[in-house]
Design a protein around this motif. Structure first.
Motif, mmCIF file in Angstrom:
data_model
loop_
_atom_site.group_PDB
_atom_site.id
_atom_site.type_symbol
_atom_site.label_atom_id
_atom_site.label_comp_id
_atom_site.label_asym_id
_atom_site.label_seq_id
_atom_site.Cartn_x
_atom_site.Cartn_y
_atom_site.Cartn_z
ATOM 1 N N CYS A 48 0.841 -1.209 0.000
ATOM 2 C CA CYS A 48 0.000 0.000 0.000
ATOM 3 C C CYS A 48 0.873 1.255 0.000
ATOM 4 O O CYS A 48 0.676 2.158 -0.809
ATOM 5 C CB CYS A 48 -0.913 0.024 1.218
ATOM 6 N N PHE A 49 1.813 1.319 0.934
ATOM 7 C CA PHE A 49 2.662 2.520 1.034
ATOM 8 C C PHE A 49 3.364 2.817 -0.287
ATOM 9 O O PHE A 49 3.522 3.957 -0.685
ATOM 10 C CB PHE A 49 3.728 2.336 2.128
ATOM 11 N N ASN A 50 3.796 1.767 -0.966
ATOM 12 C CA ASN A 50 4.606 1.970 -2.165
ATOM 13 C C ASN A 50 3.815 2.093 -3.453
ATOM 14 O O ASN A 50 4.274 2.726 -4.395
ATOM 15 C CB ASN A 50 5.616 0.823 -2.302
ATOM 16 N N LEU A 51 2.635 1.476 -3.493
ATOM 17 C CA LEU A 51 1.921 1.421 -4.777
ATOM 18 C C LEU A 51 0.535 2.053 -4.771
ATOM 19 O O LEU A 51 0.036 2.445 -5.815
ATOM 20 C CB LEU A 51 1.773 -0.044 -5.237
ATOM 21 N N LEU A 52 -0.091 2.136 -3.622
ATOM 22 C CA LEU A 52 -1.504 2.539 -3.597
ATOM 23 C C LEU A 52 -1.690 4.035 -3.839
ATOM 24 O O LEU A 52 -2.750 4.482 -4.312
ATOM 25 C CB LEU A 52 -2.133 2.105 -2.253
ATOM 26 N N GLY A 53 -0.647 4.804 -3.528
ATOM 27 C CA GLY A 53 -0.737 6.260 -3.691
ATOM 28 C C GLY A 53 -0.918 6.680 -5.136
ATOM 29 O O GLY A 53 -1.331 7.809 -5.417
ATOM 30 N N ILE A 177 8.917 1.233 -8.543
ATOM 31 C CA ILE A 177 9.632 1.768 -7.379
ATOM 32 C C ILE A 177 9.671 3.298 -7.495
ATOM 33 O O ILE A 177 9.858 3.831 -8.585
ATOM 34 C CB ILE A 177 11.072 1.194 -7.329
ATOM 35 N N GLY A 178 9.457 3.966 -6.337
ATOM 36 C CA GLY A 178 9.579 5.435 -6.348
ATOM 37 C C GLY A 178 8.241 6.161 -6.332
ATOM 38 O O GLY A 178 8.203 7.382 -6.423
ATOM 39 N N HIS A 179 7.146 5.418 -6.228
ATOM 40 C CA HIS A 179 5.821 6.070 -6.181
ATOM 41 C C HIS A 179 5.235 6.031 -4.771
ATOM 42 O O HIS A 179 4.027 6.127 -4.597
ATOM 43 C CB HIS A 179 4.857 5.374 -7.148
ATOM 44 N N HIS A 180 6.080 5.855 -3.768
ATOM 45 C CA HIS A 180 5.602 5.675 -2.389
ATOM 46 C C HIS A 180 4.959 6.930 -1.822
ATOM 47 O O HIS A 180 5.257 8.054 -2.244
ATOM 48 C CB HIS A 180 6.776 5.245 -1.492
ATOM 49 N N MET A 181 4.083 6.687 -0.834
ATOM 50 C CA MET A 181 3.468 7.810 -0.123
ATOM 51 C C MET A 181 4.559 8.513 0.702
ATOM 52 O O MET A 181 5.528 7.873 1.115
ATOM 53 C CB MET A 181 2.388 7.304 0.829
ATOM 54 N N LYS A 182 4.322 9.809 0.957
ATOM 55 C CA LYS A 182 5.335 10.611 1.659
ATOM 56 C C LYS A 182 5.688 10.040 3.033
ATOM 57 O O LYS A 182 6.829 10.071 3.470
ATOM 58 C CB LYS A 182 4.788 12.029 1.849
ATOM 59 N N GLN A 183 4.641 9.506 3.699
ATOM 60 C CA GLN A 183 4.848 9.059 5.087
ATOM 61 C C GLN A 183 5.344 7.609 5.181
ATOM 62 O O GLN A 183 5.352 7.024 6.254
ATOM 63 C CB GLN A 183 3.566 9.244 5.908
ATOM 64 N N THR A 184 5.769 7.009 4.068
ATOM 65 C CA THR A 184 6.200 5.602 4.071
ATOM 66 C C THR A 184 7.374 5.384 5.039
ATOM 67 O O THR A 184 8.414 6.042 4.901
ATOM 68 C CB THR A 184 6.639 5.178 2.650
ATOM 69 N N PRO A 185 7.221 4.459 6.002
ATOM 70 C CA PRO A 185 8.365 4.179 6.890
ATOM 71 C C PRO A 185 9.552 3.682 6.073
ATOM 72 O O PRO A 185 9.374 2.894 5.135
ATOM 73 C CB PRO A 185 7.837 3.063 7.811
ATOM 74 N N SER A 186 10.738 4.147 6.408
ATOM 75 C CA SER A 186 11.931 3.787 5.620
ATOM 76 C C SER A 186 12.065 2.276 5.466
ATOM 77 O O SER A 186 12.443 1.773 4.405
ATOM 78 C CB SER A 186 13.192 4.314 6.316
ATOM 79 N N ILE A 187 11.758 1.556 6.518
ATOM 80 C CA ILE A 187 11.968 0.113 6.527
ATOM 81 C C ILE A 187 11.027 -0.612 5.545
ATOM 82 O O ILE A 187 11.293 -1.735 5.133
ATOM 83 C CB ILE A 187 11.831 -0.428 7.976
#
Ligand code: PLP
Length: 330
Positions: A48-53, A177-187
């Motif tokens: 979700c964090f990486n693709l749903l945004g 890769i690279g479309h993540h939400m701003k608040q995505t935890p680094s891990i």
């Protein structure tokens, strides 16, 4: 276990594991292989964090309890479109012509093998409008060949077919890769993981070392084609006994999508006879066959036939099943 994850000794271990996996599945160079933590459940959120945004909506094909959990996680981050109708019991995979797909979806998600329910896809969805497919292969990874290029992302927790719990393999097409939400935890951030060669923080080095040994073992044993052959032989041994038992054993799953990895069944009737199931479990345990109890949410028995289970061990279970049925029939 004490090796620094920044050492060249460890780098060789990780690189070898990744290269062997690339070879086993013929993974093209435009797909990144990330080694992450947090298990399958971590990936429910990471996806979700990486693709749903990208569009804020995703298609979920719920065919069992794990895809249901993934869809529930996704509801926290965006709109979830349930592609197939909700059911009380998971026993089938509706054919793709019945799916209600959202053309605006960021991705279409499914779980290739539902571990709890014993439902395994017998096809890869045919998606022609460019929406990437995201697939949870945690419990049947490396048990059969598949065409990686049909997927946008595949993930698998190690602990069924490829090693001990602690490392999660993510295979992701590089344009995703690279479309993540701003608040995505680094891990959980694919971009950061990729830039840091999966060494953003201390990886589970020993798990990765063991996983690498499992990849070598798979290569020595005929690769994924070899694994598929053994899986077919093993699962047939158990399903045959179920079918031949005239209802003494019953598997609720539609034949077309019966899992080669997890065989759930009931004893005595389709709802299960508690005393018989308890007796069977005790007998199996006395012969060294442990953990055959079904998941607490569905009950009954579940025989898990992951890659490490041998044909001989499966024959031992089939023999016990036959004997048990014989001794309990009138
Ligand atoms: N997906 C599938 C298909 C699983 O079988 C499991 C666990 O059994 C999970 C996801 C969750 O994995 P984890 O416990 O590593 O979070």
């Amino acid at each position: 276990m004490e090796m620094s994850h920044r050492s060249s000794n460890y780098a060789a271990i990780q690189e070898t594991a990744i290269n062997d996996l690339r070879e086993l599945l013929s993974i093209p160079s435009n797909y990144k292989i990330l080694l992450m933590q947090g298990g399958g459940t971590g990936q429910f959120a990471a996806v979700c964090f990486n693709l749903l945004g990208r569009t804020g909506v995703a298609d979920y094909v719920v065919t069992g309890s794990w895809s249901a959990k993934a869809a529930k996680e996704a509801e926290q981050y965006g709109k979830v479109n349930l592609v197939v109708p909700k059911v009380a019991k998971y026993t089938a995979v509706p054919t793709q012509d019945t799916w209600k797909l959202d053309p605006n979806a960021s991705y279409i998600y499914y779980c290739d093998n539902e571990t709890v329910d014993g439902v395994e896809f017998d096809f890869v969805p045919d998606i022609t409008n460019g929406v990437p497919i995201v697939c949870d292969m945690s419990s049947n990874f490396l048990s059969r060949p598949f065409d990686v290029t049909k997927f946008g992302l595949i993930f698998a927790g190690a602990q069924k077919n490829i090693g001990p719990a602690g490392v999660t393999v993510v295979i992701v097409r590089d344009d995703l890769i690279g479309h993540h939400m701003k608040q995505t935890p680094s891990i959980l951030n694919f971009s950061q993981m990729d830039k840091n060669a999966s060494l953003l923080n201390t990886p589970p080095t020993f798990c990765i070392y063991l996983m690498g040994l499992v990849f070598k073992w798979i290569k020595r044993n005929g690769g994924v084609v070899g694994m598929a052959k053994t899986a077919a032989t093993k699962s047939k041994l158990i399903y045959d006994v179920i079918e031949e038992s005239n209802g003494f054993y019953s598997c609720p799953v539609e034949k077309r999508v019966r899992s080669r990895m997890n065989v759930p069944f009931r004893i005595g009737s389709s709802a299960g006879v508690d005393a018989l199931e308890k007796e069977f479990l005790a007998k199996a345990e006395s012969q060294g066959m442990i953990q055959l109890k079904g998941h607490r949410s569905v009950g009954g028995i579940r025989a898990s036939l992951y890659n490490a289970i041998t044909v001989g061990e499966t024959e031992q279970l089939a023999k016990l099943l036959r004997e048990f049925a014989q001794s309990h029939k009138a």
